[in-house]
Design a protein around this motif. Sequence first.
Motif, mmCIF file in Angstrom:
data_model
loop_
_atom_site.group_PDB
_atom_site.id
_atom_site.type_symbol
_atom_site.label_atom_id
_atom_site.label_comp_id
_atom_site.label_asym_id
_atom_site.label_seq_id
_atom_site.Cartn_x
_atom_site.Cartn_y
_atom_site.Cartn_z
ATOM 1 N N ILE A 108 55.198 24.458 44.954
ATOM 2 C CA ILE A 108 53.908 25.146 44.820
ATOM 3 C C ILE A 108 53.757 26.195 45.926
ATOM 4 O O ILE A 108 53.262 27.298 45.678
ATOM 5 C CB ILE A 108 52.739 24.141 44.832
ATOM 6 C CG1 ILE A 108 52.810 23.218 43.615
ATOM 7 C CG2 ILE A 108 51.402 24.848 44.915
ATOM 8 C CD1 ILE A 108 52.669 23.913 42.282
ATOM 9 N N VAL A 109 54.196 25.876 47.141
ATOM 10 C CA VAL A 109 54.123 26.858 48.234
ATOM 11 C C VAL A 109 54.984 28.077 47.906
ATOM 12 O O VAL A 109 54.582 29.212 48.171
ATOM 13 C CB VAL A 109 54.536 26.225 49.584
ATOM 14 C CG1 VAL A 109 54.666 27.285 50.668
ATOM 15 C CG2 VAL A 109 53.526 25.174 49.996
ATOM 16 N N LEU A 110 56.143 27.868 47.307
ATOM 17 C CA LEU A 110 56.986 28.998 46.904
ATOM 18 C C LEU A 110 56.274 29.856 45.867
ATOM 19 O O LEU A 110 56.267 31.092 45.957
ATOM 20 C CB LEU A 110 58.326 28.499 46.359
ATOM 21 C CG LEU A 110 59.293 29.590 45.881
ATOM 22 C CD1 LEU A 110 59.658 30.525 47.022
ATOM 23 C CD2 LEU A 110 60.519 28.958 45.281
ATOM 24 N N ILE A 111 55.637 29.217 44.890
ATOM 25 C CA ILE A 111 54.879 29.953 43.870
ATOM 26 C C ILE A 111 53.722 30.705 44.520
ATOM 27 O O ILE A 111 53.462 31.875 44.192
ATOM 28 C CB ILE A 111 54.374 28.980 42.777
ATOM 29 C CG1 ILE A 111 55.568 28.417 41.997
ATOM 30 C CG2 ILE A 111 53.380 29.665 41.849
ATOM 31 C CD1 ILE A 111 55.228 27.221 41.126
ATOM 32 N N LEU A 112 53.037 30.066 45.452
ATOM 33 C CA LEU A 112 51.933 30.732 46.155
ATOM 34 C C LEU A 112 52.434 31.919 46.979
ATOM 35 O O LEU A 112 51.734 32.934 47.105
ATOM 36 C CB LEU A 112 51.199 29.737 47.055
ATOM 37 C CG LEU A 112 50.397 28.647 46.348
ATOM 38 C CD1 LEU A 112 49.867 27.647 47.360
ATOM 39 C CD2 LEU A 112 49.268 29.249 45.531
ATOM 40 N N THR A 113 53.638 31.809 47.528
ATOM 41 C CA THR A 113 54.215 32.907 48.304
ATOM 42 C C THR A 113 54.429 34.126 47.419
ATOM 43 O O THR A 113 54.084 35.253 47.808
ATOM 44 C CB THR A 113 55.549 32.474 48.949
ATOM 45 O OG1 THR A 113 55.302 31.355 49.798
ATOM 46 C CG2 THR A 113 56.168 33.604 49.740
ATOM 47 N N VAL A 114 54.969 33.905 46.237
ATOM 48 C CA VAL A 114 55.177 35.010 45.299
ATOM 49 C C VAL A 114 53.834 35.648 44.951
ATOM 50 O O VAL A 114 53.689 36.872 44.938
ATOM 51 C CB VAL A 114 55.918 34.526 44.036
ATOM 52 C CG1 VAL A 114 55.931 35.594 42.952
ATOM 53 C CG2 VAL A 114 57.327 34.088 44.382
ATOM 54 N N GLY A 115 52.832 34.813 44.675
ATOM 55 C CA GLY A 115 51.506 35.328 44.350
ATOM 56 C C GLY A 115 50.877 36.085 45.504
ATOM 57 O O GLY A 115 50.266 37.142 45.310
ATOM 58 N N LEU A 116 51.026 35.573 46.722
ATOM 59 C CA LEU A 116 50.434 36.238 47.881
ATOM 60 C C LEU A 116 51.111 37.574 48.163
ATOM 61 O O LEU A 116 50.439 38.570 48.439
ATOM 62 C CB LEU A 116 50.508 35.339 49.116
ATOM 63 C CG LEU A 116 49.810 35.913 50.344
ATOM 64 C CD1 LEU A 116 48.302 35.817 50.176
ATOM 65 C CD2 LEU A 116 50.238 35.207 51.596
ATOM 66 N N VAL A 117 52.433 37.613 48.066
ATOM 67 C CA VAL A 117 53.143 38.872 48.298
ATOM 68 C C VAL A 117 52.709 39.913 47.266
ATOM 69 O O VAL A 117 52.443 41.071 47.604
ATOM 70 C CB VAL A 117 54.674 38.660 48.271
ATOM 71 C CG1 VAL A 117 55.425 39.981 48.216
ATOM 72 C CG2 VAL A 117 55.105 37.844 49.476
ATOM 73 N N ALA A 118 52.595 39.514 46.015
ATOM 74 C CA ALA A 118 52.144 40.443 44.974
ATOM 75 C C ALA A 118 50.713 40.894 45.236
ATOM 76 O O ALA A 118 50.387 42.083 45.084
ATOM 77 C CB ALA A 118 52.250 39.788 43.601
ATOM 78 N N ALA A 119 49.850 39.979 45.639
ATOM 79 C CA ALA A 119 48.448 40.324 45.909
ATOM 80 C C ALA A 119 48.327 41.257 47.110
ATOM 81 O O ALA A 119 47.501 42.172 47.099
ATOM 82 C CB ALA A 119 47.626 39.056 46.136
ATOM 83 N N VAL A 120 49.133 41.039 48.135
ATOM 84 C CA VAL A 120 49.093 41.916 49.307
ATOM 85 C C VAL A 120 49.490 43.335 48.915
ATOM 86 O O VAL A 120 48.900 44.309 49.374
ATOM 87 C CB VAL A 120 49.995 41.379 50.434
ATOM 88 C CG1 VAL A 120 50.281 42.433 51.481
ATOM 89 C CG2 VAL A 120 49.364 40.152 51.078
ATOM 90 N N LYS A 121 50.475 43.455 48.035
ATOM 91 C CA LYS A 121 50.949 44.780 47.642
ATOM 92 C C LYS A 121 50.008 45.473 46.661
ATOM 93 O O LYS A 121 49.868 46.686 46.706
ATOM 94 C CB LYS A 121 52.342 44.668 47.026
ATOM 95 C CG LYS A 121 53.395 44.312 48.039
ATOM 96 C CD LYS A 121 54.762 44.344 47.405
ATOM 97 C CE LYS A 121 55.813 44.047 48.410
ATOM 98 N NZ LYS A 121 56.285 45.219 49.111
#
Length: 168
Positions: A108-121
Amino acid sequence: MTIVTLGGVTVGICLLVHYLVTWWPGSKALRSNPAGHAGALLPFLLAWSYGVLTILGVGGLIGWAAGAALWISNWLGDVALVWGVGGAAGQSAGGAVYLPLTQTGGAIVLILTVGLVAAVKKSRYGSDLKRGAWCGICLGTSAGVAGFAAAPIAVAVNWLGDTVYGAL
């Protein structure tokens, strides 16, 4: 094990104070639209929770990046305490009890990382997300209130991982 110093906690609290001061809409505006203004805190709070998760002992590249951010924050905070106010460096700020993430919690943390990186960009809240994650990394292992918040966040992510991956 990642150890936070007094300087690292100070950096985390400075990030939090800076964010709250720049967010503050004024008491009159807050009374007229409390939900709208409180909603503006949500990106920072979600990213803060993510930062806490990454410092809870997640390994690999994500754990290394969180550990490096904490190390830099500890160093910056210690330098600021020594040269800024004449304090001492390297003091341990105490540590929170680690609640390890399960295998599915780590997923789940890996999935959240992908989501956070996309949201930051892509999001207009990119700066809030970055500051929130950095603040969470700095405060996630402290012995104060932020450290106590780490356990429920880890339990929630472990539960979510067990629920999502248990259905497969």
